[in-house]
Scaffold this active site. Structure first.
Site, mmCIF file in Angstrom:
data_model
loop_
_atom_site.group_PDB
_atom_site.id
_atom_site.type_symbol
_atom_site.label_atom_id
_atom_site.label_comp_id
_atom_site.label_asym_id
_atom_site.label_seq_id
_atom_site.Cartn_x
_atom_site.Cartn_y
_atom_site.Cartn_z
ATOM 1 N N GLY A 53 0.849 -1.197 0.000
ATOM 2 C CA GLY A 53 0.000 0.000 0.000
ATOM 3 C C GLY A 53 0.882 1.243 0.000
ATOM 4 N N GLY A 84 -2.755 8.343 2.529
ATOM 5 C CA GLY A 84 -3.018 8.140 3.944
ATOM 6 C C GLY A 84 -1.800 7.873 4.800
ATOM 7 C CB ILE A 85 -1.412 5.706 7.804
ATOM 8 C CG1 ILE A 85 -2.524 6.359 8.633
ATOM 9 C CG2 ILE A 85 -0.277 5.254 8.721
ATOM 10 C CD1 ILE A 85 -3.325 5.383 9.465
ATOM 11 C CE LYS A 115 -6.204 -3.765 -4.888
ATOM 12 N NZ LYS A 115 -7.516 -4.447 -4.854
ATOM 13 C CE1 TYR A 153 -10.044 -3.924 9.586
ATOM 14 C CE2 TYR A 153 -10.820 -3.078 11.693
ATOM 15 C CZ TYR A 153 -9.947 -3.021 10.624
ATOM 16 O OH TYR A 153 -8.971 -2.047 10.601
ATOM 17 C CE LYS A 160 -5.628 -3.756 11.147
ATOM 18 N NZ LYS A 160 -4.822 -3.266 10.006
#
Length: 279
Positions: A15, A19-20, A40, A166, A170
């Site tokens: 990624g 953002g972060i 992607k 989720y 995580k």
């Protein structure tokens, strides 16, 4: 934590188009780091800002070297190619940042099998496979780190029952990272997780966690980036196997005033929105 910098270090990140992840990359680029981004987003997304190519441009503008790799962390061939391309371009890998993450906060009866599989594949399997593929290169680094953006394990009913699919993904991401820390400690490879106490103003918060109201009560991605920088410059043999909290990392380095990180300047700390998974 340390007086080291990331100058000349090579980071492979999943990624990072926005953002972060992008904030972490830009913080490293300010030192002159080399950053390879496996993502992607080859062409602009209709609802999300940034592509892997625009991220690479910003990294270069910030003072770093960049390699944009279009690929999917769910694809083993793409992971292999990313490791080979990064090594070919920069000569090795010093750091892996597992930033890519899929999120769906639906309850168990509403969560589609496709979304469940996506979260498991990106969050858990992707973290394991990308980290594993880089281990032979990390072993050659002087200060190797794996950093996963995932929460401390907190198996309370409050979080297990909130969004089971989720949560599982995580926590699985964290378990992979802590397992790698134990397995590769003899090689001096650090593996840690990092998670914030408040929500961070990103597209995920905007689109999935509460829209403008929560965005306004969040902190900027730069707080995550500054904490990640401290972790990644710390001695790998001394700082591993931990589930770290962004604000704690900064406080340990002497930062006690977080007001500059408020997404809306002047927002008091007690009005910020707490992130999930932390009691």
């Amino acid at each position: 934590m340390t007086d080291q910098t990331l100058a000349g270090k090579t980071i492979l990140m999943s990624g990072g188009s926005r953002g972060i992840g992008l904030a972490i990359a830009l913080r490293a680029a300010a030192d002159g780091a080399n950053i390879a981004i496996l993502a992607k987003t080859d062409t602009p997304h209709p609802h999300l800002e940034g592509t892997v190519h625009s991220a690479a441009d910003r990294i270069r503008e910030a003072g770093g070297q960049a390699l944009a790799i279009v690929g999917d962390v769910r694809n083993d061939d793409d992971i292999t190619e990313a490791v080979l391309k990064t090594t070919g371009e920069f000569g090795g890998i010093d750091i892996v940042v597992n930033n890519a993450s899929a999120i769906d906060l639906s309850g168990s009866l509403d969560l589609s099998p496709k979304k469940y599989d996506l979260m498991q594949d990106v969050n858990v399997r992707g973290t394991f496979m990308l980290s594993r593929a880089a281990v032979p290169l990390l072993r050659e680094s002087g200060n190797p780190h794996i950093l996963s953006l995932s929460p401390p394990l907190n198996p309370s009913p409050r979080w297990l029952g909130a969004h089971t699919g989720y949560t599982l993904s995580k926590f699985g991401m964290t378990m992979v990272t802590l397992g790698l820390a134990a397995e590769f400690a003899p090689d001096g490879i650090a593996a840690n997780t990092l998670w914030p106490r408040t929500t961070i103003a990103t597209a995920a918060v905007q689109n999935l966690l509460g829209g403008d109201r929560v965005m306004a009560a969040s902190r900027t991605p730069e707080i995550y980036a500054d904490a990640a920088y401290l972790v990644l410059t710390s001695p790998s043999r001394e700082n591993t196997g931990q589930s770290l909290i962004v604000e704690d990392v900064l406080e340990e380095s002497g930062v006690t005033d977080f007001s500059g990180y408020a997404a809306v300047p002047g927002t008091p700390d007690d009005r910020l929105f707490p992130d999930i998974f932390l009691d």
